[in-house]
Every structure is written in structure tokens, then in C-alpha cells.
Design a protein around this motif. Sequence first.
Motif, short mmCIF file in Angstrom:
data_model
loop_
_atom_site.label_atom_id
_atom_site.label_comp_id
_atom_site.label_asym_id
_atom_site.label_seq_id
_atom_site.Cartn_x
_atom_site.Cartn_y
_atom_site.Cartn_z
N VAL A 1 -8.67 3.04 -5.22
CA VAL A 1 -9.04 3.87 -6.37
C VAL A 1 -8.92 3.08 -7.66
CG1 VAL A 1 -8.38 5.89 -7.73
CG2 VAL A 1 -8.54 6.07 -5.25
N CYS A 2 -7.85 2.30 -7.80
CA CYS A 2 -7.68 1.48 -9.01
C CYS A 2 -8.82 0.46 -9.14
CB CYS A 2 -6.34 0.76 -8.97
SG CYS A 2 -4.92 1.83 -9.29
N LYS A 3 -9.19 -0.15 -8.03
CA LYS A 3 -10.29 -1.13 -8.08
C LYS A 3 -11.61 -0.45 -8.42
CE LYS A 3 -10.13 -4.86 -7.41
NZ LYS A 3 -10.07 -6.04 -8.32
N MET A 4 -11.83 0.75 -7.89
CA MET A 4 -13.04 1.51 -8.21
C MET A 4 -13.13 1.76 -9.72
SD MET A 4 -14.10 5.35 -6.92
CE MET A 4 -12.59 6.07 -7.62
N ASP A 5 -12.02 2.19 -10.32
CA ASP A 5 -12.01 2.45 -11.77
C ASP A 5 -12.19 1.16 -12.55
OD1 ASP A 5 -11.59 5.11 -11.22
OD2 ASP A 5 -9.41 5.01 -11.50
N GLU A 6 -11.55 0.10 -12.10
CA GLU A 6 -11.63 -1.20 -12.78
C GLU A 6 -13.06 -1.73 -12.83
OE1 GLU A 6 -10.54 -5.70 -11.46
OE2 GLU A 6 -8.94 -4.21 -11.19
N LEU A 7 -13.82 -1.47 -11.78
CA LEU A 7 -15.19 -2.01 -11.68
C LEU A 7 -16.22 -1.21 -12.47
CD1 LEU A 7 -15.10 -2.94 -7.90
CD2 LEU A 7 -15.18 -4.54 -9.82
N GLY A 8 -15.80 -0.10 -13.07
CA GLY A 8 -16.69 0.63 -13.97
C GLY A 8 -17.45 1.79 -13.36
N PHE A 9 -17.06 2.25 -12.19
CA PHE A 9 -17.68 3.44 -11.62
C PHE A 9 -17.19 4.67 -12.38
CE2 PHE A 9 -17.85 0.49 -8.00
CZ PHE A 9 -19.18 0.62 -7.64
N GLY A 10 -18.03 5.69 -12.48
CA GLY A 10 -17.68 6.89 -13.21
C GLY A 10 -16.80 7.83 -12.42
N ALA A 11 -16.42 8.93 -13.07
CA ALA A 11 -15.56 9.93 -12.45
C ALA A 11 -16.40 10.96 -11.69
CB ALA A 11 -14.71 10.63 -13.50
N CYS A 12 -15.78 11.59 -10.70
CA CYS A 12 -16.44 12.63 -9.92
C CYS A 12 -16.32 13.97 -10.64
CB CYS A 12 -15.81 12.72 -8.54
SG CYS A 12 -16.44 14.08 -7.53
N THR A 13 -17.43 14.66 -10.82
CA THR A 13 -17.40 16.00 -11.44
C THR A 13 -17.90 17.07 -10.47
OG1 THR A 13 -19.53 15.46 -12.47
CG2 THR A 13 -17.57 15.22 -13.83
N ASN A 14 -17.86 16.76 -9.18
CA ASN A 14 -18.12 17.74 -8.12
C ASN A 14 -19.48 18.43 -8.21
OD1 ASN A 14 -15.47 17.40 -6.95
ND2 ASN A 14 -14.65 18.61 -8.63
N THR A 15 -20.52 17.66 -8.47
CA THR A 15 -21.87 18.22 -8.41
C THR A 15 -22.46 18.06 -7.01
OG1 THR A 15 -22.84 16.13 -9.16
CG2 THR A 15 -22.31 17.76 -10.86
N TYR A 16 -21.86 17.20 -6.20
CA TYR A 16 -22.21 17.01 -4.78
C TYR A 16 -23.61 16.43 -4.58
CZ TYR A 16 -18.22 20.18 -4.45
OH TYR A 16 -17.00 20.78 -4.60
N ALA A 17 -24.15 15.78 -5.61
CA ALA A 17 -25.43 15.09 -5.42
C ALA A 17 -25.25 13.94 -4.43
CB ALA A 17 -25.94 14.55 -6.76
N CYS A 18 -24.06 13.37 -4.38
CA CYS A 18 -23.79 12.25 -3.46
C CYS A 18 -23.99 12.68 -2.02
CB CYS A 18 -22.38 11.72 -3.69
SG CYS A 18 -21.09 12.98 -3.62
N GLU A 19 -23.40 13.82 -1.66
CA GLU A 19 -23.53 14.33 -0.29
C GLU A 19 -24.98 14.67 0.03
OE1 GLU A 19 -21.03 17.57 2.18
OE2 GLU A 19 -22.35 18.45 0.67
N ALA A 20 -25.70 15.25 -0.93
CA ALA A 20 -27.08 15.66 -0.70
C ALA A 20 -28.00 14.48 -0.43
CB ALA A 20 -27.59 16.46 -1.90
N GLU A 21 -27.70 13.32 -1.03
CA GLU A 21 -28.60 12.17 -0.91
C GLU A 21 -28.11 11.10 0.06
OE1 GLU A 21 -31.41 12.39 -1.98
OE2 GLU A 21 -31.42 13.72 -3.72
N CYS A 22 -26.92 11.28 0.61
CA CYS A 22 -26.38 10.26 1.52
C CYS A 22 -27.23 10.17 2.79
CB CYS A 22 -24.94 10.60 1.88
SG CYS A 22 -24.23 9.45 3.11
N PRO A 23 -27.73 8.99 3.14
CA PRO A 23 -28.57 8.88 4.35
C PRO A 23 -27.79 9.09 5.64
CG PRO A 23 -28.13 6.72 3.44
CD PRO A 23 -27.63 7.71 2.44
N LYS A 24 -26.47 8.95 5.59
CA LYS A 24 -25.64 9.17 6.77
C LYS A 24 -24.90 10.50 6.71
CE LYS A 24 -26.97 5.43 8.62
NZ LYS A 24 -27.89 5.49 9.79
N GLU A 25 -25.24 11.31 5.71
CA GLU A 25 -24.72 12.67 5.58
C GLU A 25 -23.19 12.72 5.59
OE1 GLU A 25 -26.90 14.61 8.74
OE2 GLU A 25 -28.62 14.94 7.43
#
Length: 254
Positions: A205-229
Motif C-alpha cells: 500500500v505504501c509503494k502504491m501511494d508512493e508511485l502516484g496512484f489515486g485513492a479509491c472512492t468506491n465507484t466500482y468502475a474497476c470491477e466493471a471493466e476488469c477483463p478477469k472480473e
Amino acid sequence: MKFTLHIWRQQNAQAKGEFKTYHVDNITPDCSFLEMLDILNEQLLNEDHITHPVCFDNDCREGICGMCGLYINGRPHGNDDGVTTCQLHMRKFNDGDEIWIEPWRAKAFPVIRDLVVDRTAFDKIIQAGGYISTTTGGVPDANSILIPKHKADQAMDAAACIGCGACVAACKNASAMLFVSAKVSHLALLPQGQVEAHDRVQKMVCKMDELGFGACTNTYACEAECPKEIKRQNIARLNRQWIGAMFGRDRRDK
């Protein structure tokens, strides 16, 4: 079938990019999206020796490696569910369609050239803690470590993540929470991954934040578009693991 393609062209990470328009025809409905781009590149090489072929990532072309990743008409991997770009076929489009093709858009995924982005950030997150150091010796008997079937199934489902980055591209915040949660979950759910579970989740989690990824706001677009569901329940598990690690409690899933 014929198509009008609006493709993002960019010389390198520092250059200013823009959309260029191309036309392709005689495309069969059974042609894959990447095969269609191959045909376009052959056309560019034959007709115009000045224009550089369109650069795009690909490897296995079987939906396994996670290399292919294109933003097609406003959706990661295009207008089909549960498939990668290499598994998308032109029959999903209508003859004469205009198609807009872009690279992943995220601070942590800088453009290398055209449609190719640098996804080294995912490798760095895995290197930060996505492993186990438990000595296992030789291959153990399948029944020597008893694992409840529902836990084994959940771990296998999480391990299906191929790290393509569609979750990041789909998220308005460019969050990598679905990816990280899948990598944390498939180890945290198994006995072999419990030894370093707390250290692992904190480091990743610390490395994820360090690399500049944004925060999760629970819109679940990630799950909807994941090719492996990959399921959003993994994000909840990641949060439980992180809270347990930060406050020194045993919050492991049992």
C-alpha cells in the motif's frame, strides 16, 4: 467491414501527442482488434514509408499475459465484457464505425510511445511485498495443508489478475486498489501467506501511494471493466488487512 480510426500518436513521454485519423477496409468480422491494427500498420508501411507504424503492447494474444491495454471508445479493452483487447473482435463493432483508440491515462503509467505505456509501477508494487519467504521444501502432498474450498476458490479468483491496468484506466482517480487487493488477497487467504501478511500489505500500500496512484472512492468502475472480473470484495479484504497491520491486530480472514 471498414472503419475510421482515430488513434493517439505520441513520439515519446515528453512530446505533445494528438489524434491521427486512418481508414481501414476489408476487415473481416472474425478479425481481432489487434489483428486489425496489424493490418493498418502493414498499410502504413506499404503506402507511406514516412509514417511510423502505430506502437501498441501485445504478447500472448490469448488474454493471459496482460500486455495489451487500449482505451477504446471510452472503455478499457473496448465494448465487450470480461475480455482483454486481444480477445476483442471486430464483430463487436458496426461496419463504418468510427473508433477512438487511446493509451491508459494515469500519472503512474507514463506514455512511452503512441499507445504503449510504462507499467513498471505494478512490478514495483509486487516487488515491495507480493511474495512469501516460507520454506516449503519439495512439492507437498495436496492434502498435507488443509485449506477450506471456499478459501481456495477465493484465492484462485484473486490470483487470476493479469496486471493489465484496466482497473487504473477505468478509475477516475487512477487508483490501483483492485490490482493491489488481488495481489494481497491471493496470498493472505492461504496459510503460506500468513507469516508476512501484515508486513506485505503495509509495504504494498505504501509503494502504491508512493508511485502516484489515486485513492479509491468506491465507484466500482474497476470491477466493471476488469477483463478477469476481479471482485471488489478484495478491496474490503485489503482494507481489513491494512487496518489490522497498522494497529497490530490479527485481522486475518478466517
